[in-house]
Design a protein around this motif. Structure first.
Motif, mmCIF file in Angstrom:
data_model
loop_
_atom_site.group_PDB
_atom_site.id
_atom_site.type_symbol
_atom_site.label_atom_id
_atom_site.label_comp_id
_atom_site.label_asym_id
_atom_site.label_seq_id
_atom_site.Cartn_x
_atom_site.Cartn_y
_atom_site.Cartn_z
ATOM 1 N N PRO A 130 35.029 38.616 43.020
ATOM 2 C CA PRO A 130 35.612 39.943 42.776
ATOM 3 C C PRO A 130 35.092 40.545 41.472
ATOM 4 O O PRO A 130 34.772 39.828 40.516
ATOM 5 C CB PRO A 130 37.113 39.648 42.697
ATOM 6 C CG PRO A 130 37.196 38.228 42.259
ATOM 7 C CD PRO A 130 36.021 37.532 42.860
ATOM 8 N N THR A 181 37.266 42.067 46.383
ATOM 9 C CA THR A 181 37.342 43.503 46.112
ATOM 10 C C THR A 181 36.287 44.245 46.920
ATOM 11 O O THR A 181 35.175 43.758 47.115
ATOM 12 C CB THR A 181 37.142 43.800 44.615
ATOM 13 O OG1 THR A 181 35.879 43.271 44.196
ATOM 14 C CG2 THR A 181 38.248 43.171 43.785
ATOM 15 N N SER A 223 34.866 48.377 47.083
ATOM 16 C CA SER A 223 34.977 49.682 46.423
ATOM 17 C C SER A 223 33.985 50.662 47.021
ATOM 18 O O SER A 223 32.936 50.269 47.545
ATOM 19 C CB SER A 223 34.737 49.552 44.913
ATOM 20 O OG SER A 223 33.396 49.187 44.653
ATOM 21 N N HIS A 244 40.773 36.290 45.340
ATOM 22 C CA HIS A 244 40.688 37.746 45.316
ATOM 23 C C HIS A 244 39.336 38.194 45.866
ATOM 24 O O HIS A 244 38.301 37.563 45.615
ATOM 25 C CB HIS A 244 40.865 38.281 43.896
ATOM 26 C CG HIS A 244 42.283 38.273 43.424
ATOM 27 N ND1 HIS A 244 43.112 39.372 43.504
ATOM 28 C CD2 HIS A 244 43.028 37.284 42.882
ATOM 29 C CE1 HIS A 244 44.305 39.072 43.020
ATOM 30 N NE2 HIS A 244 44.276 37.806 42.624
ATOM 31 N N ILE A 283 38.857 51.398 44.462
ATOM 32 C CA ILE A 283 38.758 49.946 44.639
ATOM 33 C C ILE A 283 39.978 49.438 45.395
ATOM 34 O O ILE A 283 41.120 49.810 45.085
ATOM 35 C CB ILE A 283 38.648 49.234 43.281
ATOM 36 C CG1 ILE A 283 37.516 49.840 42.453
ATOM 37 C CG2 ILE A 283 38.431 47.739 43.464
ATOM 38 C CD1 ILE A 283 37.542 49.418 41.001
ATOM 39 N N ASP A 295 41.796 45.894 46.253
ATOM 40 C CA ASP A 295 41.873 44.481 45.867
ATOM 41 C C ASP A 295 42.706 43.747 46.909
ATOM 42 O O ASP A 295 43.869 44.079 47.138
ATOM 43 C CB ASP A 295 42.500 44.358 44.478
ATOM 44 C CG ASP A 295 42.548 42.904 43.997
ATOM 45 O OD1 ASP A 295 41.875 42.052 44.611
ATOM 46 O OD2 ASP A 295 43.265 42.643 43.012
ATOM 47 N N SER A 341 46.937 43.087 51.101
ATOM 48 C CA SER A 341 46.503 43.962 50.022
ATOM 49 C C SER A 341 47.241 43.622 48.736
ATOM 50 O O SER A 341 48.467 43.474 48.711
ATOM 51 C CB SER A 341 46.758 45.429 50.405
ATOM 52 O OG SER A 341 46.418 46.279 49.334
ATOM 53 N N MET A 343 38.326 43.758 36.950
ATOM 54 C CA MET A 343 39.128 44.978 36.929
ATOM 55 C C MET A 343 39.957 45.104 35.657
ATOM 56 O O MET A 343 40.826 45.987 35.564
ATOM 57 C CB MET A 343 40.035 45.026 38.164
ATOM 58 C CG MET A 343 39.265 44.955 39.473
ATOM 59 S SD MET A 343 40.317 44.938 40.954
ATOM 60 C CE MET A 343 41.061 46.568 40.866
#
Length: 279
Positions: free
Chosen positions: A95, A181, A183, A179, A169, A171, A154, A98
């Motif tokens: 991921p 991600t 985007s 995790h 994004i 996640d 989610s 963030m």
């Protein structure tokens, strides 16, 4: 009598001359000698060779003598391609960081952006990145659907602001602690449609890939081109349905967003300007 004796001696002499032993067969077995074969310089072909004799062997060819230039080039390309696929597979499940997104992980109070936009009554409005992400944290509830709903759900959504475009994004949490991600880059343009200014959105942003291919977003840490990320457009089109009042006012006043990344301690912001003011 004499002639008879002579005949006996003559017969005996003939036998002796023919090679018979003089004293008859009494000592024949004792005097016979075994026949000794003549020595041979090489063993016959039908007999196995002695264990200590080794046949000469041709020297084995080395590995590199069996590989020509085309084979070496093919093997090199194959290993490069395999390494690239391995890197893509790993990076897609790593991921993106963030922690640099303002408002995504903090516990600050969220500002009611819908009320702020309503009070602006069609005027310019500025929202910071932190305000947007706190508002999404408290109001956006996404639900994983499809076959992936069995193992994932989610975790949250966020908006990262760049110069001239933004990055939306998603996640997800797969299993208990993995995790992942995804985007998409969103860029807004002013275009003329039937003599009036309108706002259009496209899935692209940032520097092009491979020189001219528009960059559409990222899966994990891997950037992907625009054509591939368009598969998420149906999901993006459902976001306005989650905020009907907010996006209703944006359409009513024709707001055009301008994204500015913060520098020198300044917050990243989005400025909403009525499109009629540009004419």
């Amino acid at each position: 009598m004499a002639s008879s004796g002579n005949r006996r001696r003559t017969t005996r002499s003939k036998r002796t001359a023919e090679g018979e032993p003089l004293w008859g067969g009494l000592f024949t077995g004792a005097e016979e000698q075994p026949e000794i074969p003549a020595p041979r310089s090489q063993p016959p072909e039908d007999e196995p060779e002695p264990a200590h004799v080794y046949a000469p062997q041709e020297p084995a060819l080395s590995f590199w003598k069996n590989i020509n230039g085309w084979h070496l080039c093919t093997y090199t390309l194959y290993f490069i391609f395999a390494a690239l696929l391995y890197w893509l597979a790993i990076s897609m499940w790593v991921p993106q960081d963030m922690r640099d997104i303002a408002g995504y992980t903090d516990k600050g109070a969220a500002r009611d952006l819908t009320a702020v936009l309503r009070n602006a009554n069609g005027g310019e409005v500025v929202f910071t990145e932190a305000e947007i992400n706190r508002y999404l944290r408290d109001t956006c509830r996404m639900r994983q659907t499809g076959i992936m709903a069995i193992v994932s759900h989610s975790e949250g959504v966020a908006l990262r602001i760049h110069d001239g475009y933004c990055e939306f994004i998603i996640d997800r949490l797969i299993g208990s602690n993995l995790h992942q991600t995804t985007s998409v880059y969103l860029t807004f343009h002013r275009v003329t449609d039937h003599g009036r200014q309108v706002v259009r959105m496209s899935i692209c942003g940032g520097e092009p890939m491979f020189g001219s291919t528009p960059r559409g977003g990222r899966i994990g840490c891997v950037p992907f081109p625009q054509q591939y990320m368009r598969m998420l457009q149906p999901a993006l089109e459902t976001i306005p349905d989650c905020y009907p009042d907010f996006f209703g006012m944006i359409r009513e006043h024709g707001y055009y967003p301008t994204f500015t990344k913060g520098r020198g301690g300044r917050d990243s912001t989005v400025l909403l300007t009525p499109i009629d003011s540009f004419s």
